[in-house]
Design an enzyme around this catalytic site. Structure first.
Site, mmCIF file in Angstrom:
data_model
loop_
_atom_site.group_PDB
_atom_site.id
_atom_site.type_symbol
_atom_site.label_atom_id
_atom_site.label_comp_id
_atom_site.label_asym_id
_atom_site.label_seq_id
_atom_site.Cartn_x
_atom_site.Cartn_y
_atom_site.Cartn_z
ATOM 1 N N GLU A 154 0.821 -1.367 0.573
ATOM 2 C CA GLU A 154 0.523 -0.007 0.062
ATOM 3 C C GLU A 154 0.992 1.076 0.100
ATOM 4 O OE1 GLU A 154 0.050 -2.947 1.934
ATOM 5 O OE2 GLU A 154 -1.920 -3.249 1.443
ATOM 6 N N ARG A 189 -18.729 -2.911 2.348
ATOM 7 C CA ARG A 189 -18.777 -3.754 1.774
ATOM 8 C C ARG A 189 -20.465 -3.640 1.903
ATOM 9 N NH1 ARG A 189 -19.532 -8.525 4.732
ATOM 10 N NH2 ARG A 189 -19.205 -10.654 3.050
ATOM 11 N N GLN A 213 -9.250 -6.315 9.562
ATOM 12 C CA GLN A 213 -9.506 -5.941 8.176
ATOM 13 C C GLN A 213 -10.586 -4.589 9.091
ATOM 14 O OE1 GLN A 213 -8.687 -7.868 5.723
ATOM 15 N NE2 GLN A 213 -7.379 -8.431 7.753
#
Lengths: 321, 273
Positions: free
Chosen positions: A64, A173, A127
């Site tokens: 990243e 999500r 996460q």
């Protein structure tokens, strides 16, 4: 004036899905749109863009920091890069690069973090991003967007592309409730009043907009008139809407799927303290990390549903003179 | 456009740049002279011989670009850019002072003709990679150069970026490592060994050349070799001497991040006559 009609919770696509679709439309219109991803394109939904524009899609592997800084290089050479990963990774692992390569030189990079909040569900805390509103707002000059549904995400992704400067967009999500019709107008920095009310104002962002609307319906049945504002832009804050809300309703509740520390709530409290102090309550994640579970179970357990917004309204009204 | 110069002219410019590095860090009483002096010939060859640039038109879209990833060596970049006509020479001695365009580390807000703001180590290679990818999409002839410190490449991001540049077959970027063997706390080999350096870059898929980083014709040949290398990026491992050109500064870790005092400035300038 927004009529208080019965709000029915209909579910639409996830905001990440809306982001992925909007990106393809933008790609067709502007050849300078490029996309950077770190091995999560099938989750961030940048895969749609990759399929249509493979030459403008850059894979960085699970790296990243390099991805964010390379995005800055693309922007310095005239491209409009959308740099995307899970919020937890792009914001935390890429933060130093966001600070020095993007924010400080004010480079035209769009950062899109998906899988924000605890509603990602079974994957668990590593996460789950519960601090990125705080992180993004601490980057000087950044615009920070947190859309609630498909229509607002699509509109704000377009506006982010047209805006010259760094932008962070927070996406989720899970399938998002439908708040808006396709004719709703959005403007960066301008909150949308989704329900009118005079006794209290609920300032909400992301998934908590729908929960706040449900709470407002429940409160209405008790004779409490709650205004609901969708703060799809966390930075710059719509100070005018806050001043009006504080002056007209005299009590505020802020609701967000984020740590209460450093999130929308503290930003709203700062502005309200400066302009028109009034009692406030905060709905958010309280100094903890969540766990695995189904999204609705987690939102319930960690106090992020309509019931919690309603309780906060009762508390704030008890303090209102 | 290029501004080619003869070898003797380039060598004279290198000496002039060294004097300016000494004077400006001396005036500032702060700064990083050692790693500036080690990179003088590399920057002089790039700015005064090899790069296609136009100081009068710094936003020319097809220009070559240079990024000083080891941003603490700002004095060498400022001296070279001033000599090339990008920025005023008579303000070099305002280095690091309030309001100066010559900030402690390169800052685009103060000098718009800089290609990047740098200073946090490990980031410049990613920046030129992004530029290289953009130029390829736009079919520009431009080439992008980044100067890395040997201590700097201890940063993990460098190797993320090295992997990505080779993977994307970017052949319009060149990384030059200023391999002077010294970082802030001491000798690189004692802080965190980076050797074998050329082998590391080769293993990451880069065409790699090792040269004497103070020999201008060698630098030129390496840049030509990089330009002739297709479908992979080139790394030039430039063996240099920290503090090069001033006897008491050479290979002396003290002058990584310490400016010369008034007496040292005088002695250094005598040596650089």
């Amino acid at each position: 004036m927004t009529p208080k009609t019965k709000f029915e919770l209909k579910t639409g696509p996830a905001t990440r899905e809306a982001f992925g679709r909007a990106l393809v439309e933008l790609g067709r219109e502007n050849k300078d749109i490029v996309v950077c991803d770190a091995d999560l394109s099938k989750s961030t939904m940048t895969v749609y863009f990759q399929k249509e524009f493979p030459e403008r899609f850059f894979s960085f592997g699970i790296a990243e920091a390099d991805m964010v800084a390379t995005g800055a290089g693309l922007a310095l050479a005239g491209k409009i890069p959308f740099v995307s990963s899970f919020s937890a990774f792009v914001m935390n692992k890429g933060f130093e690069q966001l600070r020095c390569c993007v924010a400080y030189p004010h480079v035209n990079v769009k950062v899109v973090g998906t899988h924000s909040g605890i509603s990602i569900g079974p994957d668990g805390p590593s996460q789950m991003s519960i601090e990125e509103i705080s992180l993004a707002c601490s980057l000087a000059g950044f615009v920070v967007l947190s859309p609630a549904d498909e229509a607002s995400t699509k509109a704000l992704v377009r506006q982010a592309a047209a805006y010259k400067g760094p932008v962070f967009i927070r996406c989720g999500r899970v399938n998002a409730p439908i708040i808006y019709g396709s004719d709703q107008a959005f403007e960066i920095g301008k909150a949308v009043q989704v329900m009118e009310g005079s006794d209290v104002t609920i300032v909400a962002t992301g998934l908590l907009v729908a929960q706040s609307m449900i709470a407002a319906e429940m409160l209405d049945a008790e004779g409490i008139s709650a205004r609901v504002l969708d703060f799809h832009t966390v930075k710059p804050l719509d100070r005018a809407a806050l001043k009006k809300a504080a002056a007209e309703t005299g009590a505020l509740v802020v609701a967000e799927e984020h740590l209460v520390d450093g999130g929308l709530g503290v930003r709203v409290a700062q502005a309200v303290a400066e302009m028109h102090p009034c009692p406030m309550e905060f709905v958010g994640i309280q100094n903890t990390y969540a766990e695995s579970g189904q999204p609705d179970e987690l939102l319930d357990k960690y106090g992020l549903v309509a019931r919690d917004v309603k309780a906060a309204v009762h508390n704030v009204l008890a303090r209102k003179r | 456009m290029r501004m080619p110069k003869s070898l003797s002219e380039l060598q004279a410019l290198a000496k002039q740049v060294r004097r300016e590095i000494i004077e400006m860090t001396g005036a500032a009483k702060t700064g990083h002279p050692g790693g500036s002096l080690s990179a003088v010939e590399i920057l002089v060859e790039l700015y005064f011989d090899y790069m296609h640039i136009d100081p009068k038109n710094p936003t020319w879209a097809d220009r070559d670009r240079f990024i000083l990833s080891k941003g603490h060596a700002a004095p060498v970049l400022y001296a070279v850019m001033a000599e090339a006509g990008y920025t005023p020479k008579d303000q070099l001695n305002t280095l690091r002072k309030l309001g100066s365009i010559y900030q402690g580390h390169p800052d685009m807000r103060f000098i718009p003709s800089l290609e990047a703001s740098t200073g946090s180590l490990g980031e410049g290679l990613s920046l030129v990679l992004g530029m290289g990818l953009a130029a390829r999409l736009d079919q520009r002839p431009s080439r992008y150069y980044v100067l890395l410190g040997d201590g700097e490449i201890q940063e993990g991001q460098i190797w993320e970026s090295a992997m990505a540049a080779a993977f994307h077959k970017v052949d319009n970027i060149v990384a030059i490592v200023d391999y002077n063997g010294i970082q802030l706390d001491g000798f690189v080999k004692d802080i965190m060994e980076v050797a074998p350096l050329a082998e590391k870059w080769r293993a990451f898929g880069w065409h790699t050349v090792e040269i004497d980083g103070h020999d201008i014709p060698s630098i030129r040949r390496a840049l030509e070799e990089a330009e002739a290398t297709k479908f992979r990026p080139t790394c030039i491992v430039a063996h240099t001497i920290k503090g090069k050109g001033v006897s008491f500064m050479e290979n002396n870790p003290k002058f990584h991040g310490t400016a010369p005092n008034a007496e040292e400035v005088k002695l250094a300038l005598q040596e650089l006559q």
